[in-house]
Enzyme design. Structure first.
Site, PDB file in Angstrom:
ATOM      1  N   ILE A   1       0.833  -1.196   0.000  1.00 54.49           N
ATOM      2  CA  ILE A   1       0.000   0.000   0.000  1.00 54.49           C
ATOM      3  C   ILE A   1       0.872   1.252   0.000  1.00 54.49           C
ATOM      4  O   ILE A   1       0.597   2.218  -0.729  1.00 54.49           O
ATOM      5  CB  ILE A   1      -0.974  -0.012   1.184  1.00 54.49           C
ATOM      6  CG1 ILE A   1      -1.968  -1.176   1.026  1.00 54.49           C
ATOM      7  CG2 ILE A   1      -1.725   1.311   1.286  1.00 54.49           C
ATOM      8  CD1 ILE A   1      -2.867  -1.396   2.233  1.00 54.49           C
TER       9      ILE A   1
ATOM     10  N   ALA B   1      -4.056   3.105   7.938  1.00 50.60           N
ATOM     11  CA  ALA B   1      -3.537   1.827   8.439  1.00 50.60           C
ATOM     12  C   ALA B   1      -4.400   1.320   9.592  1.00 50.60           C
ATOM     13  O   ALA B   1      -5.398   0.624   9.375  1.00 50.60           O
ATOM     14  CB  ALA B   1      -2.082   1.997   8.848  1.00 50.60           C
ATOM     15  N   ARG B   2      -4.042   1.693  10.815  1.00 53.28           N
ATOM     16  CA  ARG B   2      -4.806   1.325  12.000  1.00 53.28           C
ATOM     17  C   ARG B   2      -4.759   2.487  12.982  1.00 53.28           C
ATOM     18  O   ARG B   2      -3.733   3.165  13.121  1.00 53.28           O
ATOM     19  CB  ARG B   2      -4.257   0.058  12.664  1.00 53.28           C
ATOM     20  CG  ARG B   2      -4.627  -1.236  11.942  1.00 53.28           C
ATOM     21  CD  ARG B   2      -6.114  -1.507  12.033  1.00 53.28           C
ATOM     22  NE  ARG B   2      -6.522  -2.781  11.449  1.00 53.28           N
ATOM     23  CZ  ARG B   2      -6.914  -2.954  10.196  1.00 53.28           C
ATOM     24  NH1 ARG B   2      -6.922  -1.908   9.380  1.00 53.28           N
ATOM     25  NH2 ARG B   2      -7.294  -4.145   9.753  1.00 53.28           N
TER      26      ARG B   2
ATOM     27  N   GLU C   1     -12.625   2.471  17.028  1.00 53.49           N
ATOM     28  CA  GLU C   1     -13.734   2.768  16.118  1.00 53.49           C
ATOM     29  C   GLU C   1     -14.849   1.713  16.236  1.00 53.49           C
ATOM     30  O   GLU C   1     -14.565   0.542  16.509  1.00 53.49           O
ATOM     31  CB  GLU C   1     -13.228   2.840  14.669  1.00 53.49           C
ATOM     32  CG  GLU C   1     -12.563   1.561  14.185  1.00 53.49           C
ATOM     33  CD  GLU C   1     -11.842   1.713  12.850  1.00 53.49           C
ATOM     34  OE1 GLU C   1     -11.951   0.770  12.053  1.00 53.49           O
ATOM     35  OE2 GLU C   1     -11.182   2.739  12.604  1.00 53.49           O
TER      36      GLU C   1
ATOM     37  N   HIS D   1     -13.572   4.357   7.891  1.00 55.35           N
ATOM     38  CA  HIS D   1     -12.820   3.135   7.594  1.00 55.35           C
ATOM     39  C   HIS D   1     -13.337   2.482   6.304  1.00 55.35           C
ATOM     40  O   HIS D   1     -13.820   1.350   6.307  1.00 55.35           O
ATOM     41  CB  HIS D   1     -12.902   2.140   8.762  1.00 55.35           C
ATOM     42  CG  HIS D   1     -11.804   1.115   8.722  1.00 55.35           C
ATOM     43  ND1 HIS D   1     -11.377   0.431   9.843  1.00 55.35           N
ATOM     44  CD2 HIS D   1     -11.051   0.627   7.699  1.00 55.35           C
ATOM     45  CE1 HIS D   1     -10.414  -0.426   9.513  1.00 55.35           C
ATOM     46  NE2 HIS D   1     -10.207  -0.322   8.215  1.00 55.35           N
TER      47      HIS D   1
ATOM     48  N   SER E   1     -11.168  -0.141   1.814  1.00 54.96           N
ATOM     49  CA  SER E   1     -11.399  -1.247   0.878  1.00 54.96           C
ATOM     50  C   SER E   1     -12.836  -1.293   0.381  1.00 54.96           C
ATOM     51  O   SER E   1     -13.242  -2.274  -0.257  1.00 54.96           O
ATOM     52  CB  SER E   1     -11.058  -2.585   1.553  1.00 54.96           C
ATOM     53  OG  SER E   1     -11.945  -2.845   2.634  1.00 54.96           O
TER      54      SER E   1
END
Length: 310
Positions: free
Chosen positions: A147, A226-227, A256, A274, A277
């Site tokens: 990514i 990412a996170r 989250e 989020h 994707s």
């Protein structure tokens, strides 16, 4: 996705979730009791007691995600449960969101949208409000995996100079002139924009904190696809409120969807729920990758995307 559900139903004796509702861990445990494998997502809130409570019949967990911080790999290995993920197929979709965050945060997409919706367009002048340039600026990438490399390719179209920090340098042909910094701290001073693209690990959690943010140039922009737990929320919010950072673009958050409420009142934060994707093609490809891993496992071969030791 319907095509994924049809394939699962054709290949396995499967219990599906046709209403696409989020189940609690107790319900998942109950439904899993009669099965040999699980297909989960990063949206499932499982907790540290989940894997130890799984029925003895469970032999594999396929997670519909690249990240696997919602699962304890050591716990799975202790139980002899294989875990797989879905790398590769969501690279471009997530990199697209990273560029959306870079542009949206820098150019004030969130407050611009509100001004139009709230009929405040007439408040604009030649000098206010204004965003920040992207073209020709320096982009620091934390984590130059698939990514991160895809973000770098897109950023070059804006004439950005690319710097990166990873555990090790990436092959020159894959980074096309990007400058490698062995120390994260050294890269930060060269980063007008910081894109967070590393995995969440014990080493990276909280890595973007008050000390590291202070090393960014005045007026820098931070984006995260990412996170959420890689970022210290309190430190990021303080840097945004003080003006040290010009803006942030965030698609992921710690805890989250229960995010730190202070983010919601900052005008210089561009936020998404989020959705890195979240395209039909990408989510479908991730589902089929999960199925491929399950088929390989139950056929007695090593799954392509195995995360556990066995």
């Amino acid at each position: 996705m319907p095509d994924v559900e049809r394939r699962i139903a054709a290949l396995f004796d499967a219990t599906l979730n046709p209403d696409d509702r989020q189940m609690g861990s107790d319900e998942i445990l109950d439904k899993a009791a009669r099965h040999d494998g699980l297909l989960l997502t990063s949206f499932d809130k499982l907790g540290p007691a989940f894997i130890p409570a799984l029925a003895p019949s469970i032999r594999i967990i396929a997670t519909h995600s690249v990240g696997y911080d919602h699962l304890s790999i050591p716990q799975a290995e202790a139980r002899g449960i294989a875990v797989t993920n879905t790398p590769g197929v969501l690279t471009d979709a997530t990199a697209d969101i990273a560029l959306l965050l870079i542009l949206g945060a820098a150019r004030g997409a969130s407050w611009g949208d509100r001004m139009v919706r709230e009929n405040r367009w007439g408040e604009t002048t030649l000098l206010t409000p204004m965003g920040h340039d992207v073209t020709g600026r320096r982009l620091g990438i934390l984590g130059m995996g698939r990514i991160g490399q895809a973000v770098a390719r897109r950023a070059r179209a804006f004439g950005m100079a690319i710097h990166y920090h990873s555990r090790r340098p990436v092959a020159a042909e894959d980074v096309q002139g990007a400058v490698y910094h062995p120390r994260f701290e050294d890269m930060l001073a060269q980063s007008d924009f910081l894109s967070i693209n590393c995995a969440s690990t014990p080493e990276t959690r909280g890595m973007v904190n008050a000390a590291s943010l202070a090393l960014l140039p005045q007026g820098a922009v931070v984006v995260n696809t990412a996170r959420g737990d890689i970022v210290d929320d309190g430190a990021l919010i303080a840097a945004l409120a003080s003006g040290h950072l010009a803006a942030a673009g965030l698609d992921v958050f710690k805890g989250e969807p229960n995010i730190d409420p202070r983010y919601r009142v900052l005008d210089n934060v561009f936020m998404l729920p989020h959705i890195g994707s979240a395209t039909p093609a990408t989510r479908s490809a991730m589902g089929h990758k999960c199925i491929d891993n399950l088929v390989q496992f139950f056929n007695g071969t090593r799954p392509n995307d195995l995360l556990t030791a066995k």
